[in-house]
Write a protein that holds these residues in place. Sequence first.
Motif: not given
Length: 485
Positions: A427-447
């Motif tokens: 979540s932090i990596a994608q936010a700092m990169a301004n990338a969008g989806p995170g990884l995993g079932p909670l904040v991943g591309p499917g949610t």
Amino acid sequence: MTFDRLRFVLFLNGIFLCPLAALMLIPAMVDLADGNTADTINFLISAAVTGTTGLLLYIAFRRDNFDASDRRAGFMITVSAWVFIGLFGALPLLGGSKHIGITDSLFESVSALTTTGATVLSGLDVMPRGLLLWRSLLQWFGGIGIIVMAMIFLPALRVGGMQLFQMESSDIYGKPFPKMRHLLLAILVVYVNLTLACAIGLVFAGMPTFDALNHAMTTIATGGLSTKDASIAYYQSLPIEIVTEVFMIAGALPLASYAVFLVNRGRKVLIDQQVKGFLVVLAAAIAMCTAWNISQGMLPREALRLSAFNVTSILTDTGFATADFSAWGGFAVGLFFMLYLIGGCAGSTAGAIKIFRWQVLFLSIRRSLAQMLYPNAVIAVHYEGKSLDEEVTTNVRNFFFLYMITLFALSMVLMATGLDFLSATSSIAQAMANAGPGLGPLVGPGTNFEAVPAATKWIVMAAMILGRLELLTFYVMLLPAFWKR
């Protein structure tokens, strides 16, 4: 801090709010055409509040003799502009018919403005068209703001090695564009034309016109907000995916290079070393991801199609998705996490650490290793045919250090709110990169981020702004010396 400096900062923020207010009128007209009276009125009220605030700040703090060379004012403007516009950009979301709360409205606004693309909204497929268009416009507006920041403010403030792209010292810039405003106008023309070309390409590929306009804006801005919950996967169309891939790459390249290329009729390309590096990394990542998916039993054609689109989306920090790549296994998860940290080229709308800093870091490491063999030798670091001074390499190393420290510290804070390790760090990596989806079932591309706690959303918002500000712009304001006369 002198009063004159504060006046200058508020005066410029007033100027920034005026075009934002004008943009709000566009979705208002769309909602009016759709017979959506409530949202039309909401957009008009939001535009009136934003425009009035901007005009009042402009009138109240206007002066003819501001010191444009004030470095402290430069840092304050860079930071405050993203906060001001993020706050006022949330007004149409806060007061609309969807009754979005304060936290979610601000999250969506900041995510759009910083071209992150993370969302807390569901039911996009049936959402009012004005609201969908506002998210895309805000992202497109943020994209051009990012390019201006990368071309003017960050090089002038010498943030994170960005002085490599200082206009005044570059013969490449100086010849075709004798004045800065000419370059910025050329970049705006390129930005608009790329957006139109992307929209036309998506329409010809089979996407409905309204969706094509929205996706074109968020593709060129490398933002990734979609009009569909399933993102690009909704269309199940290879032509749409190919068009989107091409323009995601186009948005992650330095936009000034297009303008210089056209003016020079193809005789010279700006900063081509980072462009080459970006394309090499992209090709290598696609090849590795494709090979991995084939080894896991995926058909070669499907593996190439899914890998090419999703790797391109994450490396360019766009954030569109055609599959839940967080379910592809350990190697794929690790690869995508690394892609969060790499990003696109300086001078583009892409975020993260950026290719040129990785290149400068590796060149600096190579020099250090060579110095161990030849301790008395004078070994220079060369980039784009020029010798880099020690200030640039030091700034790049400092940026890397602060980036990783910030990533780990904010990840620990997120874990304290209840998130697991993978969800927190991604979540932090994608936010700092301004990338969008995170990884995993909670904040991943499917949610999305709808279900996470409010505290988590505020921390992720802060990470989005920090990443877009290139960290150092904010951290320098924490020094006590910054606020002394």
